[in-house]
Enzyme design. Structure first.
Site, mmCIF file in Angstrom:
data_model
loop_
_atom_site.group_PDB
_atom_site.id
_atom_site.type_symbol
_atom_site.label_atom_id
_atom_site.label_comp_id
_atom_site.label_asym_id
_atom_site.label_seq_id
_atom_site.Cartn_x
_atom_site.Cartn_y
_atom_site.Cartn_z
ATOM 1 N N ASP A 34 -25.288 52.624 -22.131
ATOM 2 C CA ASP A 34 -25.371 54.081 -22.151
ATOM 3 C C ASP A 34 -24.569 54.681 -23.305
ATOM 4 O OD1 ASP A 34 -26.751 53.552 -19.851
ATOM 5 O OD2 ASP A 34 -25.678 55.002 -18.617
ATOM 6 N N ARG B 280 -9.402 60.310 -15.459
ATOM 7 C CA ARG B 280 -10.090 61.164 -16.423
ATOM 8 C C ARG B 280 -9.163 62.008 -17.292
ATOM 9 N NH1 ARG B 280 -13.243 57.320 -15.911
ATOM 10 N NH2 ARG B 280 -15.241 57.638 -14.830
ATOM 11 N N ASP C 192 -17.395 63.836 -13.022
ATOM 12 C CA ASP C 192 -16.656 63.412 -14.204
ATOM 13 C C ASP C 192 -16.838 64.349 -15.387
ATOM 14 O OD1 ASP C 192 -15.321 61.282 -13.115
ATOM 15 O OD2 ASP C 192 -16.783 59.784 -13.739
ATOM 16 N N SER D 295 -24.218 51.873 -9.466
ATOM 17 C CA SER D 295 -23.362 52.051 -10.631
ATOM 18 C C SER D 295 -21.906 51.897 -10.220
ATOM 19 C CB SER D 295 -23.588 53.431 -11.269
ATOM 20 O OG SER D 295 -23.194 54.450 -10.376
#
Length: 409
Positions: free
Chosen positions: A16, A98, A127, A181
């Protein structure tokens, strides 16, 4: 602000973000700088350098950094001082990573003269919010590019076709539809999507990657002692360790004994409910041990106030407000409460459970008194007659209420 000429991309080296790197160059005409963070995700990150080179990115624009110690010391441990659990269960393993990634993206942008940063988060998840709120809090003028909200590569097939057209290598295991995922760092692994989307179906055992099945864990319990100083763990079984080393060691204990699995349907900040499976082996042991030492060292009023503040504090982290003034205000109060949280906790690890079975506080900070609490002769340490007046005063308003004529419905 004028359009940027250079962008710093949060780059994992996977399919990705490799497509995103090329897309930023081809479709947006941008010079790409890649940033890959080692947060203890458990896989080799150096291959990301070769993948970036293969796409023509010069070495001076490839950043690969080991942030494990900073991650645990400056993000995980402060969060653990608050006993933070989102919606009562989730130890915030993805959420807490994050802000650190965003901080470094913004810093690297300043170092390289980039006017923008980019990430690979989708438009459905949390996110994107966490990355961008953190970035804007640190640099209000930064531009953020989120390709998943812009491009028309809306399927795996389209993504792979675009990659092949632009000579991006597609691994064999990426050609089929991924069954779920994952995201991982030193604190946890999360899994979402596909086989997990039906909340009635039990999580298949192959989804778990960091813990043995508790049913297959050792048949004998294991005991460990975790030492704390001012609210942070510093040693296991008397061996002093750095923050990241200590959490990694707890992960090993948790893996062995099947500790830290969580199947959760949570409320995302963007409005939808999602089902995820989390594994936080060392974090679960740590969190329970921390509460264990607080039981001896925190005053009732301070401890109860912390418990009242915790849901709000956890929500701030989950929603992406780590760099907000309200989180910093709460952190100051939480850190103040930890000045006396020093001592040892003995944990019993057994088939998925992590139980506090012993605790002892530093003598200077211990609020537990055997002389006061004993059922034996306390030698005058506590006068039981005092309880009568205590009860009488607390009962006064209840008696007055009971005598009042109740209004008719």
């Amino acid at each position: 602000m004028s359009d940027p000429k250079r962008v710093v991309l949060a780059y994992s080296g996977g399919l990705d973000t490799s497509v995103i790197a090329k897309w930023l160059e081809v479709e947006r005409g941008l010079e790409v700088v890649t940033f890959t963070a080692d947060l203890g995700q458990g896989e080799e990150i150096e291959p990301a350098r070769e993948k970036a080179r293969a796409m023509g990115i010069p070495d001076e624009h490839i950043y690969i950094e080991d942030l494990r110690e900073e991650f645990v010391r400056d993000y995980v441990f402060p969060m653990m001082r608050a006993n933070a659990r989102y919606e009562g269960d989730y130890l915030l393993g993805t959420s807490i990573a994050r802000p650190l990634i965003s901080k470094r993206l913004v810093e690297i942008a300043a170092e390289t003269g980039a006017g923008a940063i980019a990430h690979g988060a989708t438009g459905k998840g949390n996110d994107q919010v966490r990355f961008e709120l953190s970035a804007y809090a640190l640099n209000p003028d930064i531009k953020v590019i989120a390709p998943w909200r812009e491009w028309d590569l809306t399927s795996r097939t389209a993504l792979i076709a675009w990659a092949e057209t632009h000579q991006i290598q597609v691994p064999k295991d990426k050609r089929g539809e991924s069954p779920f995922s994952t995201d991982a760092n030193l604190l946890h692994t999360s899994s979402e999507g596909k086989v997990l989307e039906d909340p009635w179906e039990e999580t298949p055992d192959y989804v778990y990657s960091r813990t043995v099945n508790p049913e297959d864990a050792p048949d004998e319990p294991e005991y460990i002692t975790i030492s704390f100083q001012r609210g942070d763990a510093t040693a296991i079984n008397g061996e002093a360790m750095s923050p990241a080393t200590l959490l990694a060691a707890l992960n090993d204990y948790g893996r062995k004994h099947g500790i830290g699995r969580l199947d959760l349907v949570e409320n995302r900040f963007v409005g939808m409910k999602s089902r995820g499976m989390y594994e936080t082996p060392g974090g679960e042991i740590y969190a329970r041990a921390h509460r264990g030492i607080e039981q001896l060292t925190l005053d009732r009023g301070a401890g109860h106030l912390k418990d009242e503040l915790m849901p709000k504090y956890a929500e701030m982290i989950y929603n992406g407000f780590w760099f907000s003034p309200e989180r910093e205000m709460l952190q100051a109060a939480i850190d103040h409460s930890q000045a006396s949280v020093t001592g040892d906790v003995r944990m019993k690890l057994y088939k998925g459970s992590a139980d506090v079975v012993g605790r002892r506080a530093d003598v200077d900070y211990n609020l537990y008194s055997e002389d006061v609490v004993t059922f034996e002769d306390d030698a005058g340490a506590y006068d039981q007659k005092d309880a009568a007046g205590f009860i009488a005063l607390n009962a006064l308003r209840l008696k007055l209420l009971a005598k009042r004529v109740r209004p008719k419905p």
